[in-house]
Design an enzyme around this catalytic site. Structure first.
Site, PDB file in Angstrom:
ATOM      1  CG  HIS A  75      -0.830   0.734  -4.231  1.00  0.00           C
ATOM      2  ND1 HIS A  75      -0.636   0.733  -5.880  1.00  0.00           N
ATOM      3  CD2 HIS A  75      -1.034  -0.183  -3.869  1.00  0.00           C
ATOM      4  CE1 HIS A  75      -1.602  -0.348  -6.434  1.00  0.00           C
ATOM      5  NE2 HIS A  75      -1.697  -1.205  -4.965  1.00  0.00           N
TER       6      HIS A  75
ATOM      7  CD  GLU B 112      -2.932  -1.201  -0.399  1.00  0.00           C
ATOM      8  OE1 GLU B 112      -3.179  -0.143  -0.542  1.00  0.00           O
ATOM      9  OE2 GLU B 112      -3.319  -2.281  -0.667  1.00  0.00           O
TER      10      GLU B 112
ATOM     11  CG  ASP C 163      -2.882  -3.910  -7.045  1.00  0.00           C
ATOM     12  OD1 ASP C 163      -4.458  -3.036  -7.048  1.00  0.00           O
ATOM     13  OD2 ASP C 163      -2.588  -3.757  -5.917  1.00  0.00           O
TER      14      ASP C 163
END
Length: 184
Positions: free
Chosen positions: A60, A57, A130
């Site tokens: 990202h 995360e 994703d």
């Protein structure tokens, strides 16, 4: 309909908490519930999984922060949700817009797998959504949006039942379909 669903979810949360008024926290939690499902309180990640999801995360978030044409990161969480997500990075555009540039679409394809690889030198199944979303977007860029220099501005893909999940079908020769697959 989405707004009504969001407000209804916030109202239900307020009632479950024994309140007769909806708070900002109720609305924020209802956004997450509508987007990613309820928190899975019985789903506990072990320490290694927490580390992998955290790096994923943060990957990202770092990529989004470094890009010029990317919505700002508003929240990062590693709380598992009923949608199957073990965590997510929320990005919210500062202003609403209906059109996206090629650069903005390409920015959406980047993900947390790179961070997993850098930190752990290994790939996990955590990037499956994703990859699914990136593939769908890349295929649309080529087949519907005409964003491939090699193939050009040709509508190869059509969306059917847009309000029932939006299935797509490719309308081209097998050779061109193979080229689209290669570009994707």
């Amino acid at each position: 309909a989405d707004l009504a669903n969001l407000v209804n979810e916030a109202a239900l949360r307020a009632v479950r908490m024994g309140r007769d008024r909806v708070t900002q926290e109720d609305l924020e939690e209802s956004i997450e519930t509508v987007m990613a499902g309820f928190k899975r309180k019985n789903k506990v990640l072990n320490e290694k999984e927490k580390a992998i999801v955290s790096y994923h995360e943060v990957g990202h978030a770092m990529v989004a922060t470094l890009q010029k044409a990317s919505a700002p990161v508003t929240k990062i969480t590693i709380v598992p949700r009923t949608s199957g997500a073990l965590g997510y990075t929320m990005q919210v555009d500062e202003d609403e817009h209906m059109l996206m540039t090629k650069e903005e679409l390409e920015n959406k394809i980047t993900g947390g797998r790179a961070a997993e690889m850098l930190a752990f030198n290994s790939a996990t199944s955590g990037a499956s959504n994703d990859i699914e979303q990136a593939t769908k977007l890349a295929r649309a860029m080529i087949g519907r949006f005409g964003m491939s220099d090699d193939i050009g501005m040709v509508a190869l893909e059509t969306v059917q039942n847009a309000y029932l999940g939006g299935d797509t079908s490719l309308s081209c020769s097998n050779a061109l379909a193979e080229e689209v697959d290669s570009k994707v």
